[in-house]
Design a protein around this motif. Structure first.
Motif, mmCIF file in Angstrom:
data_model
loop_
_atom_site.group_PDB
_atom_site.id
_atom_site.type_symbol
_atom_site.label_atom_id
_atom_site.label_comp_id
_atom_site.label_asym_id
_atom_site.label_seq_id
_atom_site.Cartn_x
_atom_site.Cartn_y
_atom_site.Cartn_z
ATOM 1 N N THR A 170 23.161 -3.343 53.176
ATOM 2 C CA THR A 170 23.640 -4.521 52.652
ATOM 3 C C THR A 170 23.612 -5.708 53.617
ATOM 4 N N TYR B 167 21.023 -5.669 48.960
ATOM 5 C CA TYR B 167 20.735 -4.339 49.359
ATOM 6 C C TYR B 167 19.063 -4.112 49.656
ATOM 7 N N PRO C 188 21.492 -1.115 44.910
ATOM 8 C CA PRO C 188 22.717 -0.310 45.596
ATOM 9 C C PRO C 188 22.976 1.301 45.107
#
Length: 208
Positions: free
Chosen positions: A11, A17, A194
């Motif tokens: 991140t 991400y 993510p």
């Protein structure tokens, strides 16, 4: 490693991400070192490729070489490298910025249509701090940080490396397991969601 720990490693400071692994065999070339150190750097890259189950090659059929590692004393040295400004757009302002923050390392990645790493440029400035570090340690750290597209803040607080009770410097087992898991062919070569960290975490658990 928990999914949250893995997610943090990919991140970026802007909150996005971004994960990518190499999508082709790595064909490295190293500049600015003696033959003995050259063998150390290439050995570290080969070791990480072996860990990941990824191929290393003498040449890239499209690019010739796709991983260029530069060791230098001052950032200004790069201004005189022929054609480097063609490979790295906006090289001059980048060097100005690196000089301004007194950086001692920097990495640039290029990607293919699938988002996988296509090429990388690694710059290591041997300032007073870096010159105290053994070549083997520098080589292993740079190889580990080039195997994947890590967050720009992934290792600001903790290195990719660890020290054994005997004093030897090695790759952290959790980072090694994560690199190995990231190259699982079941996983995509790049990801921006993510939730990808959940899939990585499951494979890291199996690898440790």
């Amino acid at each position: 490693m928990t999914p949250q720990e893995i997610e943090a490693l990919f991140t970026r400071t802007d909150g996005s991400y971004a994960f990518a692994r190499w999508g082709r065999p790595i064909a490295p070339v190293v500049f600015g070192v003696e033959d003995q150190t050259l063998a150390v750097v290439k050995g570290a890259i080969e070791a990480l490729c072996h860990l990941a189950g990824h191929d290393i090659a003498e040449t890239d059929p499209e690019l010739g070489v796709n991983l260029m590692v530069f060791f230098l004393r001052e950032w200004d040295e790069l201004r005189g490298v022929p054609d480097l400004d063609r490979l790295i757009p906006d090289l001059a302002p980048l060097l100005d910025r690196l000089e301004g923050i007194d950086a001692n390392q920097y990495r640039i990645f290029r990607f293919d249509e699938a988002g996988a790493i296509r090429a990388a440029f690694v710059f290591v400035r041997m300032d007073a701090e870096m010159s105290k570090v053994p070549a083997e340690t520098i080589a292993l750290a740079q190889a580990a940080q080039t195997m994947l597209l890590w967050s720009d803040q992934a290792f600001t607080d903790r290195s990719t490396l660890a020290q054994t009770p005997s004093g030897a410097v090695v790759l952290r087992p959790d980072i090694g397991a994560l690199i190995r898991a990231a190259y699982d062919p079941v996983l995509p070569p790049s990801a921006h969601d993510p939730s990808h960290a959940l899939r990585l975490s499951a494979r890291v658990g199996a690898a440790l």
